[in-house]
Design a protein around this motif. Structure first.
Motif, mmCIF file in Angstrom:
data_model
loop_
_atom_site.group_PDB
_atom_site.id
_atom_site.type_symbol
_atom_site.label_atom_id
_atom_site.label_comp_id
_atom_site.label_asym_id
_atom_site.label_seq_id
_atom_site.Cartn_x
_atom_site.Cartn_y
_atom_site.Cartn_z
ATOM 1 N N VAL A 127 -3.654 -0.812 5.501
ATOM 2 C CA VAL A 127 -4.308 -0.045 4.435
ATOM 3 C C VAL A 127 -3.488 -0.104 3.150
ATOM 4 O O VAL A 127 -4.043 -0.279 2.057
ATOM 5 N N GLU A 130 -3.997 -3.245 1.021
ATOM 6 C CA GLU A 130 -5.317 -3.507 0.442
ATOM 7 C C GLU A 130 -5.320 -3.364 -1.083
ATOM 8 O O GLU A 130 -5.987 -4.110 -1.788
ATOM 9 N N VAL A 131 -4.575 -2.382 -1.600
ATOM 10 C CA VAL A 131 -4.786 -1.929 -2.977
ATOM 11 C C VAL A 131 -3.952 -2.624 -4.053
ATOM 12 O O VAL A 131 -4.492 -2.965 -5.117
ATOM 13 N N PHE A 158 -11.002 2.846 -3.163
ATOM 14 C CA PHE A 158 -10.559 3.897 -2.241
ATOM 15 C C PHE A 158 -11.691 4.487 -1.413
ATOM 16 O O PHE A 158 -11.444 5.094 -0.370
ATOM 17 N N ILE A 163 -11.653 0.830 3.596
ATOM 18 C CA ILE A 163 -10.602 1.838 3.436
ATOM 19 C C ILE A 163 -11.013 3.155 4.094
ATOM 20 O O ILE A 163 -10.226 3.795 4.808
#
Length: 314
Positions: A127, A130-131, A158, A163
Motif C-alpha cells: 500500500v 502505491e502512492v 486514496f 487502496i
C-alpha cells in the motif's frame, strides 16, 4: 514443474493471441479482483496485529523513498534515451515507480508453493508503494502548478478500489485476528490460489491486446519493460537486505519494486496528465513487464535474494 497459476496466464495469453472467443465476464473479473485484494489485506492485517507499529515505521518510510527513487530514475531514461514526450515519460515513470497487486499475488503463490516464509506485513508495504510515484509523475509532467486538480487526484488515489480494499482488509484482519476470520477463511484463504488462477487468465487475455501497440512503438519500450524491472529488483533486493528482511521478504520487496502498476496509476494519470498517451504505459506495464515478472522475473528475484543473504553472511 510449472505452477498451474502460470499456466492459466499462458492459456489466456495464447487464447488472446489466437483471437479466441474466450472472455471473462466483467462482473466475474470485478468479483475476482475484489476477493484477491481483500485476501491480501486480511492476511497482512492478521500479522500487523502481532507487531508494534513503531517497529514497522522504518520499513514504511524506506518503501516510500523507494517509490520516489524508482520513478525519478525511470523518467530521464524515458525522456532522453527513449525520446518520449515529457508527459508520456512522466506517466510511464509513475507506472514503474508504483506497484502491481497481481504480481505481488503471484510472488506470494510462488513462495507458498516452495514453503518459503516471508514477513506477513508486506501488504502494508504494498500500500505504501502505491502512492509516491503518482505524485512524482504529476510533478514531472506538470510542475507544481495551481491548475493541478489535487483534490480529484487524492480522491482517485486514496479512495480508488485497490487502496480501499487493501487498507480495508488490513484493518479488518488487524481488528478480527485469526480467530475472528475463521468463518470466512474458506473463501479468502483456502481458495486464494484458485481465485488468482482466474485473475491471471484474464491478465493473459489483456496482455495479448497490447501486442499491436508494442509493434508500433518499437524495441525501446520492450527493452525498458524488461530492463527497468531488473534494475528495480536489484534496488529492492539491496533494500530488503538492509532492512533485515528474510529471504522470502526480500523476494517480495524485490518483486514489488520490479512490478509496474496497471490499475491505480492509470486512473490517476488520466485525471492529472490527460495529454499523456495511456496506451504507451499499459503496453509497457501490462504487455511486457507483467508477463516478464510472472514467467521469469520472480524466480530471478528469488535467486538474487538468496545470493544477497549468502553474500552478507560471508
Amino acid at each position: 514443474m510449472i505452477d498451474p497459476v502460470i499456466l492459466f496466464f499462458l492459456l489466456g495469453a495464447i487464447a488472446g493471441l489466437l483471437r479466441s472467443e474466450l472472455r471473462l465476464p466483467a462482473a466475474i473479473y470485478e468479483f475476482v479482483s475484489i476477493v484477491l485484494l481483500l485476501a491480501i489485506g486480511l492476511k497482512g492485517g492478521i500479522e500487523l496485529a502481532k507487531q508494534p507499529f513503531g517497529s514497522l515505521l522504518p520499513q514504511m518510510l524506506a518503501v516510500v523513498a523507494l517509490g520516489f527513487f524508482l520513478a525519478l530514475v525511470a523518467f530521464p531514461v524515458l525522456r532522453y534515451l527513449g525520446r518520449f514526450k515529457r508527459a508520456d515519460a512522466a506517466s510511464i515513470a509513475a507506472h514503474y515507480g508504483s506497484v502491481s497487486v497481481g504480481t505481488y499475488a503471484v510472488a506470494v503463490a510462488y513462495l507458498g508453493s516452495r514453503q518459503i516464509a516471508f514477513e506477513e506485513h508486506m501488504p502494508l508495504l504494498l500500500v505504501m508503494l502505491e502512492v509516491p510515484a503518482i505524485l512524482v509523475g504529476i510533478v514531472l509532467a506538470r510542475g507544481l502548478s495551481r491548475e493541478t486538480r489535487w483534490g480529484s487526484i487524492a480522491h482517485e488515489v486514496f479512495l480508488g478500489k485497490s487502496i480501499v480494499l487493501l487498507l480495508g482488509g488490513l484493518l479488518i484482519g488487524w481488528a478480527s485476528g485469526p480467530e475472528g476470520l475463521s468463518s470466512i477463511e474458506p473463501l479468502f484463504f483456502d481458495l486464494f490460489k484458485g481465485i488468482l488462477a482466474i485473475f491471471l487468465l484474464e491478465m493473459g487475455l489483456l496482455t495479448a491486446t497490447q501486442v499491436g501497440t508494442l509493434r508500433r512503438y518499437g524495441p525501446f519500450l520492450v527493452a525498458f519493460g524488461i530492463g527497468m524491472p531488473l534494475f528495480s529488483a536489484l534496488v529492492g533486493t539491496g533494500l530488503g537486505w538492509a532492512l533485515g528482511l528474510s529471504i522470502g521478504g526480500t523476494v517480495i520487496l524485490a518483486t514489488l519494486a520490479a512490478s509496474a502498476s496497471y490499475i491505480a496509476v492509470p486512473a490517476a494519470m488520466r485525471i492529472s496528465v490527460p495529454e499523456a498517451n495511456p496506451t504507451l504505459s499499459l503496453a509497457a506495464a501490462l504487455g511486457i513487464t507483467f508477463p516478464f515478472n510472472v514467467l521469469v522475473g520472480i524466480p530471478i528475484y528469488h535467486a538474487l535474494a538468496v545470493w544477497a543473504h549468502a553474500f552478507a553472511k560471508g
